[in-house]
Design a protein around this motif. Structure first.
Motif, PDB file in Angstrom:
ATOM      1  N   LYS A  12     -42.563  11.379  -2.386  1.00  0.00           N
ATOM      2  CA  LYS A  12     -41.215  10.823  -2.510  1.00  0.00           C
ATOM      3  C   LYS A  12     -41.163   9.400  -1.967  1.00  0.00           C
ATOM      4  O   LYS A  12     -40.615   8.497  -2.597  1.00  0.00           O
ATOM      5  CB  LYS A  12     -40.218  11.703  -1.761  1.00  0.00           C
ATOM      6  CG  LYS A  12     -38.795  11.228  -1.874  1.00  0.00           C
ATOM      7  CD  LYS A  12     -37.837  12.133  -1.120  1.00  0.00           C
ATOM      8  CE  LYS A  12     -36.425  11.597  -1.198  1.00  0.00           C
ATOM      9  NZ  LYS A  12     -35.499  12.413  -0.410  1.00  0.00           N
ATOM     10  N   ARG A  15     -42.963   7.001  -4.375  1.00  0.00           N
ATOM     11  CA  ARG A  15     -42.137   6.657  -5.539  1.00  0.00           C
ATOM     12  C   ARG A  15     -41.063   5.645  -5.161  1.00  0.00           C
ATOM     13  O   ARG A  15     -40.788   4.707  -5.905  1.00  0.00           O
ATOM     14  CB  ARG A  15     -41.505   7.919  -6.137  1.00  0.00           C
ATOM     15  CG  ARG A  15     -42.465   8.747  -6.968  1.00  0.00           C
ATOM     16  CD  ARG A  15     -41.728   9.810  -7.759  1.00  0.00           C
ATOM     17  NE  ARG A  15     -41.049  10.777  -6.915  1.00  0.00           N
ATOM     18  CZ  ARG A  15     -41.565  11.945  -6.507  1.00  0.00           C
ATOM     19  NH1 ARG A  15     -42.775  12.271  -6.871  1.00  0.00           N
ATOM     20  NH2 ARG A  15     -40.860  12.751  -5.759  1.00  0.00           N
ATOM     21  N   GLN A  16     -40.448   5.835  -3.995  1.00  0.00           N
ATOM     22  CA  GLN A  16     -39.417   4.894  -3.544  1.00  0.00           C
ATOM     23  C   GLN A  16     -40.009   3.513  -3.287  1.00  0.00           C
ATOM     24  O   GLN A  16     -39.412   2.497  -3.653  1.00  0.00           O
ATOM     25  CB  GLN A  16     -38.735   5.420  -2.282  1.00  0.00           C
ATOM     26  CG  GLN A  16     -37.858   6.618  -2.520  1.00  0.00           C
ATOM     27  CD  GLN A  16     -37.356   7.247  -1.235  1.00  0.00           C
ATOM     28  OE1 GLN A  16     -37.886   6.990  -0.165  1.00  0.00           O
ATOM     29  NE2 GLN A  16     -36.344   8.085  -1.347  1.00  0.00           N
ATOM     30  N   SER A  18     -42.697   2.270  -4.700  1.00  0.00           N
ATOM     31  CA  SER A  18     -43.054   1.690  -5.999  1.00  0.00           C
ATOM     32  C   SER A  18     -41.829   1.134  -6.697  1.00  0.00           C
ATOM     33  O   SER A  18     -41.863   0.016  -7.221  1.00  0.00           O
ATOM     34  CB  SER A  18     -43.727   2.745  -6.880  1.00  0.00           C
ATOM     35  OG  SER A  18     -44.948   3.145  -6.324  1.00  0.00           O
TER      36      SER A  18
END
Length: 114
Positions: A12, A15-16, A18
């Motif tokens: 998680k 992803r944040q 990125s």
């Protein structure tokens, strides 16, 4: 495929990170683009380094609408400049200092050639 809670948290966060980096790159690209649009729509033209004084011509006969576009782009350009100068840059310096004080070698992560 089941991930443990720690791996789910890591994915998680990854992803944040990125997503935030992609947004930052888009904003970094829009900063000079907004400046170029301002120069074009205002009709002034601008020199570009290594290309000479007439490298970026402005619109030959700008209309009132063109001047409005130029003003809008100049406002975006100034806003993004202030955002990077007073928000983005200090945030990144602070985060780097925080990680360095916690013995996390982020320099190798972002610049593996060092």
């Amino acid at each position: 495929f089941i991930l443990c809670e720690a791996n789910q948290k890591f994915l998680k966060e990854h992803r944040q990170e990125s997503l935030s980096h992609y947004v930052a790159y888009l904003l970094l690209l829009y900063l000079p683009y907004s400046g170029l649009k301002h120069v074009y729509f205002s009709g002034g033209g601008a020199p570009l380094p290594f290309l000479g004084s007439g490298a970026l011509p402005g619109k030959s006969k700008p209309t009132d609408e063109d001047f409005k576009k130029a003003a809008t782009e100049l406002e975006w350009h100034k806003f993004l400049g202030r955002f990077f100068k007073y928000g983005f840059l200090p945030f990144h310096v602070g985060i780097a200092l925080y990680h360095a004080s916690n013995n996390k070698d982020i320099v190798k992560k972002i610049a593996p050639f060092i």
